[in-house]
Scaffold this active site. Structure first.
Site, PDB file in Angstrom:
ATOM      1  N   GLN A 275       0.864  -1.191   0.000  1.00 17.07           N
ATOM      2  CA  GLN A 275       0.000   0.000   0.000  1.00 17.07           C
ATOM      3  C   GLN A 275       0.895   1.235   0.000  1.00 17.07           C
ATOM      4  O   GLN A 275       1.910   1.260   0.698  1.00 17.07           O
ATOM      5  CB  GLN A 275      -0.897   0.004   1.251  1.00 17.07           C
ATOM      6  N   TYR A 304      -5.413 -13.144  -2.374  1.00 14.21           N
ATOM      7  CA  TYR A 304      -4.700 -12.013  -2.988  1.00 14.21           C
ATOM      8  C   TYR A 304      -3.731 -11.411  -1.964  1.00 14.21           C
ATOM      9  O   TYR A 304      -3.788 -10.228  -1.662  1.00 14.21           O
ATOM     10  CB  TYR A 304      -5.673 -10.931  -3.473  1.00 14.21           C
ATOM     11  N   GLU A 325      -1.607 -16.172  -3.512  1.00 12.99           N
ATOM     12  CA  GLU A 325      -1.129 -15.061  -4.359  1.00 12.99           C
ATOM     13  C   GLU A 325      -0.600 -15.629  -5.673  1.00 12.99           C
ATOM     14  O   GLU A 325       0.054 -16.667  -5.694  1.00 12.99           O
ATOM     15  CB  GLU A 325      -0.033 -14.303  -3.583  1.00 12.99           C
ATOM     16  N   ASP A 372      -8.536  -9.218  -0.961  1.00 11.20           N
ATOM     17  CA  ASP A 372      -7.937  -7.898  -1.245  1.00 11.20           C
ATOM     18  C   ASP A 372      -7.494  -7.893  -2.711  1.00 11.20           C
ATOM     19  O   ASP A 372      -6.310  -7.836  -3.025  1.00 11.20           O
ATOM     20  CB  ASP A 372      -6.741  -7.663  -0.303  1.00 11.20           C
ATOM     21  N   CYS A 399     -10.133  -1.578  -3.534  1.00  8.29           N
ATOM     22  CA  CYS A 399      -9.661  -0.264  -3.995  1.00  8.29           C
ATOM     23  C   CYS A 399     -10.526   0.232  -5.150  1.00  8.29           C
ATOM     24  O   CYS A 399     -10.218   1.253  -5.756  1.00  8.29           O
ATOM     25  CB  CYS A 399      -8.192  -0.338  -4.415  1.00  8.29           C
TER      26      CYS A 399
HETATM   27  C1  LIG Z   1      -4.416  -5.103  -3.998  1.00  7.80           C
HETATM   28  S1  LIG Z   1      -3.065  -6.226  -3.974  1.00  7.80           S
HETATM   29  C2  LIG Z   1      -3.176  -6.780  -2.312  1.00  7.80           C
HETATM   30  C3  LIG Z   1      -1.906  -7.316  -1.714  1.00  7.80           C
HETATM   31  C4  LIG Z   1      -1.879  -7.490  -0.204  1.00  7.80           C
HETATM   32  N1  LIG Z   1      -3.102  -8.063   0.311  1.00  7.80           N
HETATM   33  C5  LIG Z   1      -1.517  -6.199   0.520  1.00  7.80           C
HETATM   34  O1  LIG Z   1      -2.335  -5.659   1.268  1.00  7.80           O
HETATM   35  O2  LIG Z   1      -0.381  -5.744   0.365  1.00  7.80           O
HETATM   36  C6  LIG Z   1      -3.679  -7.514  -4.943  1.00  7.80           C
HETATM   37  C7  LIG Z   1      -2.774  -8.709  -5.077  1.00  7.80           C
HETATM   38  O3  LIG Z   1      -3.479  -9.724  -5.784  1.00  7.80           O
HETATM   39  C8  LIG Z   1      -2.572 -10.421  -6.627  1.00  7.80           C
HETATM   40  N2  LIG Z   1      -3.420 -11.083  -7.655  1.00  7.80           N
HETATM   41  C9  LIG Z   1      -3.972 -10.556  -8.766  1.00  7.80           C
HETATM   42  N3  LIG Z   1      -4.754 -11.450  -9.380  1.00  7.80           N
HETATM   43  C10 LIG Z   1      -4.697 -12.593  -8.648  1.00  7.80           C
HETATM   44  C11 LIG Z   1      -5.296 -13.887  -8.778  1.00  7.80           C
HETATM   45  N4  LIG Z   1      -6.113 -14.167  -9.781  1.00  7.80           N
HETATM   46  N5  LIG Z   1      -5.028 -14.799  -7.824  1.00  7.80           N
HETATM   47  C12 LIG Z   1      -4.193 -14.519  -6.798  1.00  7.80           C
HETATM   48  N6  LIG Z   1      -3.597 -13.313  -6.626  1.00  7.80           N
HETATM   49  C13 LIG Z   1      -3.841 -12.369  -7.542  1.00  7.80           C
HETATM   50  C14 LIG Z   1      -1.637  -9.339  -7.119  1.00  7.80           C
HETATM   51  O4  LIG Z   1      -0.419  -9.893  -7.570  1.00  7.80           O
HETATM   52  C15 LIG Z   1      -1.485  -8.478  -5.851  1.00  7.80           C
HETATM   53  O5  LIG Z   1      -0.417  -8.925  -5.068  1.00  7.80           O
END
Ligand SMILES: C[S@@+](CC[C@H](N)C(=O)[O-])C[C@H]1O[C@@H](n2cnc3c(N)ncnc32)[C@H](O)[C@@H]1O
Length: 445
Positions: A275, A304, A325, A372, A399
């Site tokens: 973040q 995620y 992830e 997330d 977000c």
């Molecule tokens: C908004 S970030 C949240 C990361 C973490 N929860 C944080 O607060 O720092 C979204 C995350 O989802 C991952 N992501 C995107 N698509 C995904 C999927 N289909 N399955 C698993 N992870 C995914 C991205 O790589 C990223 O790290």
């Protein structure tokens, strides 16, 4: 109506994307940098069948909530579309954005989590460079083109960022380094990424189209700024909007800088997701944990999960947590973070949530799942598995309230009830808003 036509209008309302709204000749007009109640002269910039866009060119009657004139705004650049609005109004706009987009009823809507620092809060800055009239300039892209609006002082970034960028510019001019031109796909130096942590230690990533000797720049940077702990070179020769490639070279110092989130340590690499607003991130996570009401008997999934910043903070308070992830490096990073913090009750799984969640479906003792996701929200396959698993509670950190509302609707149609929503201001001076929602299965109340 045609492009560049000018009209005198009164702004009727302020929309969820940060535009003032009025109507002309049956069209809705979205006006940049104009506030509800203001009388302004606008110029049409973009026309569609039922709506159009315009920019305010003169304010005839200003709103008491305006804190910046149009001239001052024109000298700025970047994504700070609410920079001209007082903070109280900004918070109202964000609360309304969340409230009006979620169509559910009978849930508790909490006040937005406001921020003590509305400026200089960003811990990551990406700054492209261009050649203009024989001079090297850096700044954000203008909203409608790929031309840079020179940004000598980014009011949302750490104050040191402008000094670091200025030194890099001096170096590029002094050593006559060619600057990348995306129109001809030629030149070398493209962009700089600067990250900083809670201790004000910095990581610099120089982005160039090929490997050249940057040792003099590294010397200049590290002599001038003792807070720089890590410098990378990223090679990106592709003519694309994706700034960073997978090709990194460590030029100086540590591979990672450490961030502290709610008492735990996290290694941050150039590509790690984090973040951008550290203080507000801690408040966001704390609110999510309050809603989750975690206890030592619980088993939790954190979907995620990135580098594990939520997962490992959950682990402190539950029996076991599974983080999922898609990015392999992020999972390697998450496992390192688990070790650094001596945490044993967390398991990280690498793969898309929509596939990996199925492998956890036979665990019938999951109490809560945290979501997330990125801006596009959750995959339907993922939501369907959660619904089939009948997980009692969901904490949804979002977000993008549009995809949040879409996903809430699907969950509501399949046995869940929205209980509570709290918006949070992680991106002050912009119309972006984060939120935390609690959904509970009706049959497990
Ligand atoms: C908004 S970030 C949240 C990361 C973490 N929860 C944080 O607060 O720092 C979204 C995350 O989802 C991952 N992501 C995107 N698509 C995904 C999927 N289909 N399955 C698993 N992870 C995914 C991205 O790589 C990223 O790290």
């Amino acid at each position: 109506m045609k492009l560049d036509d000018e009209y005198k209008v009164i702004i009727e309302s302020f929309d969820v994307n940060g535009y003032g709204v009025c109507h002309i000749e049956g069209r809705v007009v979205f006006v940049e940098y104009a506030l509800e109640g203001e009388e302004v002269i606008i110029k049409i910039t973009n026309i569609h069948k039922k709506y159009c866009f315009a920019k305010a060119i003169k304010v005839l009657k200003a709103s008491p909530h305006r804190i910046m004139s149009l001239d001052e705004i024109n000298n700025l650049a970047g994504e700070a579309d609410l920079i001209f609005v007082d903070y109280e109004t900004e918070l109202k706009i964000k609360e309304n954005k969340v409230k009006n987009t979620i169509k559910s009823s009978n849930y508790k809507f909490n006040n937005i989590i406001s921020s003590d620092n509305q400026y200089n809060y960003r811990n990551k800055t990406m700054m492209p460079f261009q050649m203009r009239n024989g001079d090297v300039v850096y700044g954000y892209y203008s909203q409608k083109s790929h031309d840079i609006v020179e940004t000598k002082n980014d009011s949302l970034a750490n104050p040191k960022v402008s000094d670091i960028l200025y030194l890099i510019k001096r170096y590029l001019v002094l050593f006559n380094v060619s600057i990348y031109d995306e129109k001809t796909n030629s030149g070398i130096f493209r962009e700089v990424m600067i990250r900083n942590n809670y201790k004000n230690e910095f990581m610099i990533v120089l982005v160039a189209t090929k490997k050249i000797d940057f040792s003099r720049l590294v010397e200049m940077l590290t002599e001038e700024f003792k807070e720089i702990k890590s410098i990378y070179l990223n090679i990106n020769s592709k003519n694309t909007n994706v700034v960073l490639s997978d090709e990194y070279y460590l030029l100086y110092g540590n591979k990672a800088i450490n961030e502290n989130i709610l008492g735990l340590t996290f290694e941050v690499y150039p590509a790690s997701f984090l973040q951008v607003n550290h203080n507000q991130c801690e408040k966001l996570y704390s609110e999510a944990f309050r809603m989750a009401n975690l206890n030592k008997n619980m088993n939790v999934i954190d979907a995620y999960c990135g580098i594990g910043s939520i997962t490992l903070n959950i682990a402190k308070n539950v029996n076991h947590v599974y983080g999922i992830e898609i990015v392999e490096d992020a999972i390697t990073n998450a496992n390192n973070n688990k070790k650094i913090n001596n945490i044993e009750n967390a398991t990280f799984i690498c793969g898309p949530c929509e596939k990996e969640i199925k492998k956890l479906a036979n665990l019938n003792n999951i109490d809560i799942v945290f979501f997330d996701p990125p801006r596009k929200g959750c995959d339907i396959e993922f939501l369907n598995t959660i619904i089939e698993m009948k997980i009692p509670s969901i904490i949804y950190i979002s977000c993008n309230v549009a995809t949040l509302a879409r996903d809430i609707k699907i969950l509501e149609e399949n046995g869940y009830e929205l209980k509570e929503v709290t918006p949070a201001d992680l991106f002050s001076k912009t119309s972006h808003v984060e939120s935390i929602s609690l959904l509970v299965r009706k049959d497990t109340k």
